[in-house]
Design a protein around this motif. Sequence first.
Motif, short mmCIF file in Angstrom:
data_model
loop_
_atom_site.label_atom_id
_atom_site.label_comp_id
_atom_site.label_asym_id
_atom_site.label_seq_id
_atom_site.Cartn_x
_atom_site.Cartn_y
_atom_site.Cartn_z
N LYS A 170 -19.64 40.19 55.56
CA LYS A 170 -20.75 40.79 54.32
C LYS A 170 -20.44 42.41 55.27
CE LYS A 170 -23.73 39.24 57.58
NZ LYS A 170 -23.10 38.41 58.23
N SER A 171 -20.40 42.93 56.44
CA SER A 171 -20.34 44.50 56.46
C SER A 171 -18.62 44.85 54.80
CB SER A 171 -19.82 44.24 58.23
OG SER A 171 -21.18 44.85 58.43
N THR A 199 -22.58 44.07 64.03
CA THR A 199 -25.16 44.75 63.34
C THR A 199 -24.92 44.18 64.01
OG1 THR A 199 -24.05 44.08 60.78
CG2 THR A 199 -26.48 44.75 61.14
N ASP A 215 -28.21 44.97 56.07
CA ASP A 215 -26.87 44.42 56.65
C ASP A 215 -27.93 43.85 57.76
OD1 ASP A 215 -24.92 43.43 57.58
OD2 ASP A 215 -23.64 44.72 58.03
#
Length: 294
Positions: A170-171, A199, A215
Amino acid sequence: MPSGVIVKGIGGFYYVKSEDGVYECKARGAFRKDSKIPLPGDEVVLSVVDEEKKKGYIEEICPRKMQLIRPAVANINQIALVVSVKSPLPDFSLLDKLLVTVMQKEINAVICINKIDLDEEYKNTIIDCYKDTGFGIVSISSVLDVGFEQLGEMLKGKTTVFAGQSGVGKSTILNRVLDSYVMKTGNVSDKIERGKHTTRHAELLELKSGGFVVDTPGFSSFELSDIEPEHLQNYYPEFREYIGKCKFVGCSHISEPGCRVKSALEDGMINRDRYERYITFYKTLKDKQRRKYS
């Protein structure tokens, strides 16, 4: 008084983006008294106490259109659910639970299939599973440099939460979308195939094209809540045209004869794996219901 949107909250301070910049604010005591905690995504009214240093107080939280508990964020209107074709393999049960929750909260959803360079064939398997749901689907690979332009179009003008298993990237995706490396990225553990939780809190990150993205920490598990078993069918878009047309009123679409959903399943109009997970979720919710009223 000026207004703005909370983009981050940490250590009792809230960072509010307004037309005149980002202000570091504290919340008035009245909010603590009412047990109302400001959240990223909240639209707020603030008073400025130091314009030069951009400091102020949150005076009012505008009514929320919606709120998520995990992550703790308000007023989002889209969720991008990220899965990877490998490392880690998709947790379809987790993905379907998240999609049910998205439908329950009436939020738009996009399914992002990441790392497609690792297994093109399995990417197609994932697409086949969700192609009849109506959710947007985008295939992404940083190695092949594909999918990011399409994803960027899907994000324009929206406030989008990115969610999914740990380690799906995702990041890394967000770093490409934002065109700046504003978040740390973690490596997937070869031993347990889970990403490190890089995160720590929800934060709104502004897109150059308009809108925000959020995020979130990676999910290792997620449970359905506040859903009655008989309502579960309403959160499967591919069931929609068959609901109410079964032989029996209140059909659960599991064991009843004359079920239109099961007929559509046999005709290949509904994905069998999705349907089997629906049965599992239904039975779990039914058990919870029995325990609640026993």
